[in-house]
Design an enzyme around this catalytic site. Sequence first.
Site, PDB file in Angstrom:
ATOM      1  N   GLU A 150       2.565   1.359   8.196  1.00 11.40           N
ATOM      2  CA  GLU A 150       3.274   0.706   9.305  1.00 11.40           C
ATOM      3  C   GLU A 150       4.222   1.690   9.997  1.00 11.40           C
ATOM      4  O   GLU A 150       5.437   1.510  10.027  1.00 11.40           O
ATOM      5  CB  GLU A 150       4.031  -0.527   8.820  1.00 11.40           C
ATOM      6  CG  GLU A 150       3.119  -1.658   8.380  1.00 11.40           C
ATOM      7  CD  GLU A 150       3.848  -2.959   8.104  1.00 11.40           C
ATOM      8  OE1 GLU A 150       3.237  -4.030   8.288  1.00 11.40           O
ATOM      9  OE2 GLU A 150       5.029  -2.918   7.693  1.00 11.40           O
ATOM     10  N   GLU A 260      -3.304  -5.695   6.483  1.00  9.21           N
ATOM     11  CA  GLU A 260      -2.344  -6.563   5.799  1.00  9.21           C
ATOM     12  C   GLU A 260      -2.325  -7.915   6.492  1.00  9.21           C
ATOM     13  O   GLU A 260      -2.198  -7.981   7.717  1.00  9.21           O
ATOM     14  CB  GLU A 260      -0.926  -5.984   5.830  1.00  9.21           C
ATOM     15  CG  GLU A 260      -0.699  -4.747   5.004  1.00  9.21           C
ATOM     16  CD  GLU A 260       0.773  -4.343   4.973  1.00  9.21           C
ATOM     17  OE1 GLU A 260       1.649  -5.224   5.171  1.00  9.21           O
ATOM     18  OE2 GLU A 260       1.049  -3.152   4.751  1.00  9.21           O
TER      19      GLU A 260
END
Length: 347
Positions: A150, A260
């Site tokens: 991320e 995710e």
Amino acid sequence: MLFSYLLATLPLLANAALTYKGADISSVFIEEKAGVAYKNLAGETQALEAILTDNGVNSIRQRVWVKNGDYDLTYNVNLAKRVAATGASIYLDLHYSDDWADPKHQTTPDGWSTDDINTLADQIYQYTLSVCNTFAEEKINVEIVSIGNEITSGLLWPLGKTPNYENIARLLHSGAWGVKDSKLATKPKILIHLDNGWDWDQQKYFYDTALGTGLLTSDDFDMIGVSYYPFYNEKATLASLKTSLTNIQTTYGKEVAVVETNWPVKCSSPEFAFPADLKDIPFSVDGQVTFLQRLADTLTATKASGFFYWEPAWTKNAGLGSSCEDNLLVDYNTNQVRSSVKAFGQV
């Protein structure tokens, strides 16, 4: 008769379009150390990775931290050996940190440079090379390596923090070549991972800017991964995700996956409103199935590679960092897998 047969097989043909139906079970050793013994749908004690693969999971994601201890290299080699025994593929998520790495935290590992980009670029290369070579020496195949987790706001702060995209691009290039130069017989797909997969503008700005420096090239990586959590922003609709994934592939020519995601069975007081095209899905076991089916349909329609359910069995952290009470595919009171796990084999 032939027409009836074709109708019956159409769902199977659609399902086959997803390459990855995965889960991140990074915390399994910590859970087991705490005394958790997982149970399958029949109520029998079974290893978590076996429960998941028996129900359709075909790839396991593992987060890797630099410092010795939980989630370190040894931890992940041992976990990967168990995963490999099930036949599932292995996806290493390199955080390049001693702790959590996400849009709010990208702390440079202890002992790595925080003031010299040349030194730091070499350190990320050498570390990535060492991780991959360790897996090669252990004869463990690796399907995917994510160079950062991320990293919308950059990686390895402060040197790699936005808006310093030249440093970000250089670090990603170095990490990518740590994979490419490794001794792994079959080279893993190299993946770059941002959050808010539904936000095309965010994705576009990052990649256009990083690639625009000329220090990161399209040849450096193979996949783009995104997080997709519907409970963090009401703009996170499946429609927006579909647009974003389509545009990513069209613009950058990369394989794309949701790396995710999860859905709650209980969410009494969500911090944010849920997206409009998901509000009809209940917070329940059945709701988890519906969500995964709709997500899979969206991914299939956009020719995306698949999805990974984040930490479905972390019973000591059922909310998984969200404002919802329980996003697990395992009942944390009994440690038995919920029937929603069957969705992996149905999508």
